[in-house]
Design a protein around this motif. Structure first.
Motif, PDB file in Angstrom:
ATOM      1  N   GLU A  93      47.424  12.460 -21.060  1.00 49.68           N
ATOM      2  CA  GLU A  93      46.801  13.749 -20.809  1.00 49.68           C
ATOM      3  C   GLU A  93      45.280  13.593 -20.774  1.00 49.68           C
ATOM      4  OE1 GLU A  93      46.688  18.328 -22.579  1.00 49.68           O
ATOM      5  OE2 GLU A  93      47.906  16.768 -23.559  1.00 49.68           O
ATOM      6  N   GLY A  94      44.681  14.016 -19.662  1.00 52.15           N
ATOM      7  CA  GLY A  94      43.234  13.930 -19.514  1.00 52.15           C
ATOM      8  C   GLY A  94      42.737  12.695 -18.810  1.00 52.15           C
ATOM      9  N   ILE A  95      43.615  11.722 -18.532  1.00 55.46           N
ATOM     10  CA  ILE A  95      43.227  10.511 -17.793  1.00 55.46           C
ATOM     11  C   ILE A  95      44.200  10.341 -16.631  1.00 55.46           C
ATOM     12  CG2 ILE A  95      42.891   8.007 -17.840  1.00 55.46           C
ATOM     13  CD1 ILE A  95      42.101   8.198 -20.725  1.00 55.46           C
ATOM     14  N   TYR A  96      43.653  10.237 -15.418  1.00 59.14           N
ATOM     15  CA  TYR A  96      44.462  10.170 -14.209  1.00 59.14           C
ATOM     16  C   TYR A  96      43.956   9.029 -13.332  1.00 59.14           C
ATOM     17  CZ  TYR A  96      45.845  14.671 -15.967  1.00 59.14           C
ATOM     18  OH  TYR A  96      46.314  15.665 -16.791  1.00 59.14           O
ATOM     19  N   ASP A 112      34.713  18.052 -20.924  1.00 61.27           N
ATOM     20  CA  ASP A 112      34.660  19.472 -21.267  1.00 61.27           C
ATOM     21  C   ASP A 112      34.404  20.345 -20.043  1.00 61.27           C
ATOM     22  OD1 ASP A 112      35.044  18.784 -23.898  1.00 61.27           O
ATOM     23  OD2 ASP A 112      32.910  18.826 -24.410  1.00 61.27           O
ATOM     24  N   ALA A 113      33.538  19.854 -19.142  1.00 59.04           N
ATOM     25  CA  ALA A 113      33.137  20.683 -18.003  1.00 59.04           C
ATOM     26  C   ALA A 113      33.547  20.116 -16.659  1.00 59.04           C
ATOM     27  CB  ALA A 113      31.611  20.881 -18.018  1.00 59.04           C
ATOM     28  N   GLY A 114      33.800  18.805 -16.612  1.00 56.73           N
ATOM     29  CA  GLY A 114      34.090  18.172 -15.330  1.00 56.73           C
ATOM     30  C   GLY A 114      34.918  16.926 -15.510  1.00 56.73           C
ATOM     31  N   VAL A 115      34.636  15.932 -14.684  1.00 57.60           N
ATOM     32  CA  VAL A 115      35.437  14.716 -14.698  1.00 57.60           C
ATOM     33  C   VAL A 115      34.530  13.503 -14.516  1.00 57.60           C
ATOM     34  CG1 VAL A 115      35.909  14.808 -12.198  1.00 57.60           C
ATOM     35  CG2 VAL A 115      37.486  13.582 -13.710  1.00 57.60           C
ATOM     36  N   ARG A 138      44.374  18.922  -9.894  1.00 51.74           N
ATOM     37  CA  ARG A 138      43.817  19.113 -11.233  1.00 51.74           C
ATOM     38  C   ARG A 138      42.652  20.098 -11.244  1.00 51.74           C
ATOM     39  NH1 ARG A 138      46.460  18.770 -15.299  1.00 51.74           N
ATOM     40  NH2 ARG A 138      44.544  18.452 -16.523  1.00 51.74           N
ATOM     41  N   GLY A 139      42.335  20.682 -10.121  1.00 56.48           N
ATOM     42  CA  GLY A 139      41.259  21.657 -10.069  1.00 56.48           C
ATOM     43  C   GLY A 139      39.956  21.049  -9.563  1.00 56.48           C
ATOM     44  N   ASP A 140      39.090  21.916  -9.077  1.00 63.16           N
ATOM     45  CA  ASP A 140      37.845  21.472  -8.426  1.00 63.16           C
ATOM     46  C   ASP A 140      36.774  21.184  -9.481  1.00 63.16           C
ATOM     47  OD1 ASP A 140      36.087  20.791  -6.476  1.00 63.16           O
ATOM     48  OD2 ASP A 140      35.604  22.840  -5.879  1.00 63.16           O
ATOM     49  N   ARG A 141      37.009  20.200 -10.290  1.00 59.52           N
ATOM     50  CA  ARG A 141      36.086  19.851 -11.366  1.00 59.52           C
ATOM     51  C   ARG A 141      34.888  19.086 -10.804  1.00 59.52           C
ATOM     52  NH1 ARG A 141      38.650  19.424 -16.634  1.00 59.52           N
ATOM     53  NH2 ARG A 141      40.774  20.274 -16.542  1.00 59.52           N
ATOM     54  N   PRO A 142      33.683  19.388 -11.270  1.00 61.30           N
ATOM     55  CA  PRO A 142      32.525  18.606 -10.827  1.00 61.30           C
ATOM     56  C   PRO A 142      32.530  17.227 -11.467  1.00 61.30           C
ATOM     57  CG  PRO A 142      31.872  20.135 -12.545  1.00 61.30           C
ATOM     58  CD  PRO A 142      33.309  20.459 -12.216  1.00 61.30           C
ATOM     59  N   VAL A 143      31.958  16.262 -10.766  1.00 59.32           N
ATOM     60  CA  VAL A 143      31.801  14.921 -11.332  1.00 59.32           C
ATOM     61  C   VAL A 143      30.627  14.961 -12.300  1.00 59.32           C
ATOM     62  CG1 VAL A 143      31.213  12.521 -10.821  1.00 59.32           C
ATOM     63  CG2 VAL A 143      32.839  13.755  -9.364  1.00 59.32           C
ATOM     64  N   THR A 144      30.877  14.589 -13.540  1.00 58.01           N
ATOM     65  CA  THR A 144      29.854  14.652 -14.591  1.00 58.01           C
ATOM     66  C   THR A 144      29.435  13.280 -15.102  1.00 58.01           C
ATOM     67  OG1 THR A 144      31.668  15.023 -16.171  1.00 58.01           O
ATOM     68  CG2 THR A 144      30.469  16.965 -15.366  1.00 58.01           C
ATOM     69  N   GLY A 145      29.987  12.224 -14.530  1.00 58.90           N
ATOM     70  CA  GLY A 145      29.601  10.874 -14.917  1.00 58.90           C
ATOM     71  C   GLY A 145      30.328   9.856 -14.063  1.00 58.90           C
ATOM     72  N   GLY A 249      31.508  15.340 -23.335  1.00 54.89           N
ATOM     73  CA  GLY A 249      32.444  15.450 -24.440  1.00 54.89           C
ATOM     74  C   GLY A 249      33.429  14.301 -24.568  1.00 54.89           C
ATOM     75  N   VAL A 250      33.364  13.337 -23.652  1.00 59.62           N
ATOM     76  CA  VAL A 250      34.287  12.192 -23.684  1.00 59.62           C
ATOM     77  C   VAL A 250      33.621  11.055 -24.450  1.00 59.62           C
ATOM     78  CG1 VAL A 250      35.535  10.475 -22.334  1.00 59.62           C
ATOM     79  CG2 VAL A 250      35.373  12.840 -21.512  1.00 59.62           C
ATOM     80  N   ARG A 251      34.249  10.652 -25.547  1.00 63.69           N
ATOM     81  CA  ARG A 251      33.722   9.561 -26.365  1.00 63.69           C
ATOM     82  C   ARG A 251      34.248   8.230 -25.853  1.00 63.69           C
ATOM     83  NH1 ARG A 251      34.704   7.711 -31.926  1.00 63.69           N
ATOM     84  NH2 ARG A 251      36.611   8.965 -31.932  1.00 63.69           N
ATOM     85  N   MET A 252      33.336   7.258 -25.735  1.00 64.50           N
ATOM     86  CA  MET A 252      33.689   5.946 -25.199  1.00 64.50           C
ATOM     87  C   MET A 252      33.097   4.855 -26.080  1.00 64.50           C
ATOM     88  SD  MET A 252      32.853   6.783 -21.193  1.00 64.50           S
ATOM     89  CE  MET A 252      31.443   7.815 -21.606  1.00 64.50           C
ATOM     90  N   VAL A 253      33.891   3.816 -26.321  1.00 62.86           N
ATOM     91  CA  VAL A 253      33.435   2.636 -27.043  1.00 62.86           C
ATOM     92  C   VAL A 253      33.551   1.450 -26.088  1.00 62.86           C
ATOM     93  CG1 VAL A 253      33.737   1.160 -29.067  1.00 62.86           C
ATOM     94  CG2 VAL A 253      34.288   3.607 -29.211  1.00 62.86           C
TER      95      VAL A 253
END
Length: 628
Positions: A93-96, A112-115, A138-145, A249-253
């Motif tokens: 969920e949340g990764i495609y 939180d706001a985009g993809v 999945r909806g018209d989400r803006p690219v945020t990164g 809002g996406v945490r990455m290590v």
């Protein structure tokens, strides 16, 4: 000469049947994983450029169903069937992921706001089509990164299909990449780019017809797209293992893994989703330690050690392992087992090659005798669909020992044409060699036939019977190859012998790539084009002044070599160019018109630039491979 493909010979057909009995074809786990989470397909899946050119068409692989024909190794047929699966898939969920739109996969991580887009394919056209499919479901989400896991073009070239330079410059879209990403991304596509591009045409079978007697896939992905390659420089650099970043809002290590599959590479863990992206360091194939298109030899020892570190860092927490090629592996136990198997694969090849070379065996001898442990031999993800035990072992030997095997007879050999002439004479003439080769061909000794007939073709390139039989031989070797790139190389050789040179079907040295050259890299790119003998008696100096960064370089052509220095120089140069970092790439065009159009000012003796241009000898994207 006949140009149509021939059927498989009885010896190749028998080899294919024997393989069916030796590998675990009843194991269907990969087929379940490759289709798990499927949300939608793109139908039809032909992707075009603005001018109407088809730059990708996954539908041309629709023939991949049912049992393998005699003209395709059944293990490669299985792999290609899996890799040709296309569509939008949920990893967790949340990764495609969108797969089957290019050589690589593109991954979408919802914030939180985009993809966030991870590894946006080779071309803007394929990346844009993948983003459109994602948004449709999945909806018209803006690219945020954007994340580039490493510096190979299939992981960044489509970036302008998912975002813009303006959004990046405005800070709306951070671009994350490992340290030294841009330097390596640009250098690989510019310095030896012409030769690599020509050989890549062979490696990926870009000019081959697709079908059971042609290209069926490259093992890592089906083939390369042929659209528009772009590059946006990273804005966030990952420098250390354990570095954490949060975007939308996406945490990455991050885990650094330089010198593994790429000189600048990193793995990414998403702890809130217990999902590990292994970039290209753990995939469902034995990877290349030295790719057939050419590259710097990779380090299998470091590769294995980094995968051990991956397991130590993330193995206790992960629920899924996914990569920018192939399909995910779900479950903690299965995921760690997969990572450990990949780790052991590279460690075994490294250590056993070193053991045997220290006993005096050379690369080709080690490649013939080295066998994988049964557990790896029967693991589908360890099969040699892209890399191979044979050419990886030779690469390890090369990494440690170089091209010379220690035998004085191999220290100063004749080049191919002169070798060919002498071998053919010693063997009784071209006709006699061809006659003997036919008997070996009928006996299934295709490797030997290829070697001796290559001598004939290089000695007498117009010998029709030799070329025809050599083409037939390459074809049978291709049919028998489990490795997708070996198959493409052999069938490409057969195609060029039968139909002529097909050149370089794909180009990666795009304006965006050239535009990212540092001044030093640009000067080097010009220097490697200098025709040394033509420039022996030429001597000139050119100053390059970059007003926006306050840097001055002195270029000197002497003794056939173009060198440069940023240190203060005595006296005036013959000519001076005044430019900026942004306009300097126009120098690569080598014409006064290009300099003027870019706004570069020329003072002093302008004829010096013409003298410099006169000794440049650019690479040839159509150079011969299977003929002299």
């Amino acid at each position: 000469m006949p140009t149509s493909p021939k059927p498989a010979t009885p010896s190749i057909a028998a080899q294919q049947r024997a393989l069916l009995d030796s590998l675990p074809f009843a194991d269907r786990q990969d087929f379940e994983d490759a289709t798990r989470g499927l949300l939608a397909r793109r139908t039809p899946n032909a992707i075009t450029a603005e001018d109407g050119r088809v730059v990708w068409d996954n539908d041309t692989y629709s023939f991949l169903s049912g049992d393998a024909p005699d003209t395709v190794n059944p293990s490669l047929w299985r792999q290609s069937t899996l890799v040709a699966e296309q569509g939008l898939f949920e990893v967790v969920e949340g990764i495609y992921q969108v797969r089957g739109f290019d050589l690589s996969n593109v991954t979408f991580i919802e914030g939180d706001a985009g993809v966030i887009v991870l590894d946006p394919l080779i071309a803007t056209e394929t990346a844009a089509a993948a983003l459109a499919l994602y948004r449709e479901h999945r909806g018209d989400r803006p690219v945020t990164g954007v994340i580039y896991t490493h510096c190979h073009v299939d992981h960044f070239g489509g970036v302008k299909g998912v975002t813009t330079q303006e959004d990046v410059d405005a800070g709306r879209v951070p671009v994350i990449a490992p340290a030294e990403f841009t330097e390596h991304a640009v250098a690989e596509n510019v310095y030896a780019g012409t030769a690599m591009g020509r050989r890549a045409g062979y490696m990926y079978g870009a000019a081959l017809a697709r079908g059971p007697q042609g290209q069926v896939g490259a093992g890592l992905g089906q083939t390369t797209s042929t659209g528009t390659v772009t590059l946006i420089n990273p804005t966030v650099e990952i420098t250390t293992t354990g570095q954490e970043e949060t975007v939308d809002g996406v945490r990455m290590v991050f885990q650094m893994a330089p010198g593994t599959e790429a000189p600048a590479e990193m793995l990414v863990y998403f702890p809130d989703r217990h999902a590990l992206c292994t970039a290209e360091d753990a995939t469902h194939t034995l990877h290349n330690l030295l790719t057939l298109r050419g590259a710097v030899v990779r380090d299998p020892h470091a590769w294995a050690n980094y995968l051990t570190e991956t397991i130590d860092l993330f193995g206790g927490d992960l629920d899924v392992v996914f990569a920018s090629h192939h399909w995910p592996t779900w479950g903690r136990e299965r995921g760690v087992e997969f990572l450990a198997g990949q780790r052991d694969l590279y460690a075994y090849l490294h250590d056993q090659t070193l053991r045997l070379l220290n006993k005096g065996f050379v690369g080709s001898e080690i490649a013939e005798q080295l066998q994988l442990p049964p557990a790896l031999e029967n693991s589908w993800h360890a099969r040699g669909y892209y890399g191979s035990v044979s050419h990886n072992v030779k690469a390890i030997y090369q990494r440690y020992m170089g091209w010379y095997d220690g035998n004085p007879a191999h220290l100063w050999q004749h080049p191919p044409v002169e070798q060919g002439k002498r071998y053919v004479e010693f063997m009784g003439g071209a006709d006699a060699v061809v006659e003997k080769a036919r008997a070996s061909f009928d006996g299934g000794d295709f490797r030997w036939v290829a070697e001796v007939l290559s001598h004939v073709v290089f000695a007498q390139p117009d010998h029709a019977a030799a070329k025809e039989l050599l083409a037939d031989t390459f074809e049978q070797l291709g049919y028998g190859s489990e490795n997708g790139t070996w198959r493409s190389v052999y069938l490409s050789g057969a195609t060029e012998l039968r139909s002529g040179n097909f050149g370089t079907p794909t180009q990666t040295a795009s304006p965006d790539i050239v535009g990212q050259l540092s001044p030093e890299m640009l000067f080097d790119a010009i220097a490697i084009q200098v025709d040394g003998p033509r420039a022996w008696d030429e001597r000139l100096t050119v100053d390059v002044v970059l007003t926006d960064v306050g840097t001055r370089y002195r270029l000197t052509l002497a003794n056939g070599a173009l060198t440069y220095s940023a240190a203060a120089q005595r006296g005036d140069a013959d000519a001076t160019l005044t430019a900026t970092r942004a306009t300097l790439p126009a120098l690569a065009a080598g014409s006064p018109e290009a300099l003027t159009a870019a706004g570069i000012e020329v003072s002093g003796d302008a004829s010096v630039l013409a003298r410099l241009t006169a000794v440049l000898d650019p690479g040839d994207p159509d150079f011969a491979i299977v003929t002299p």
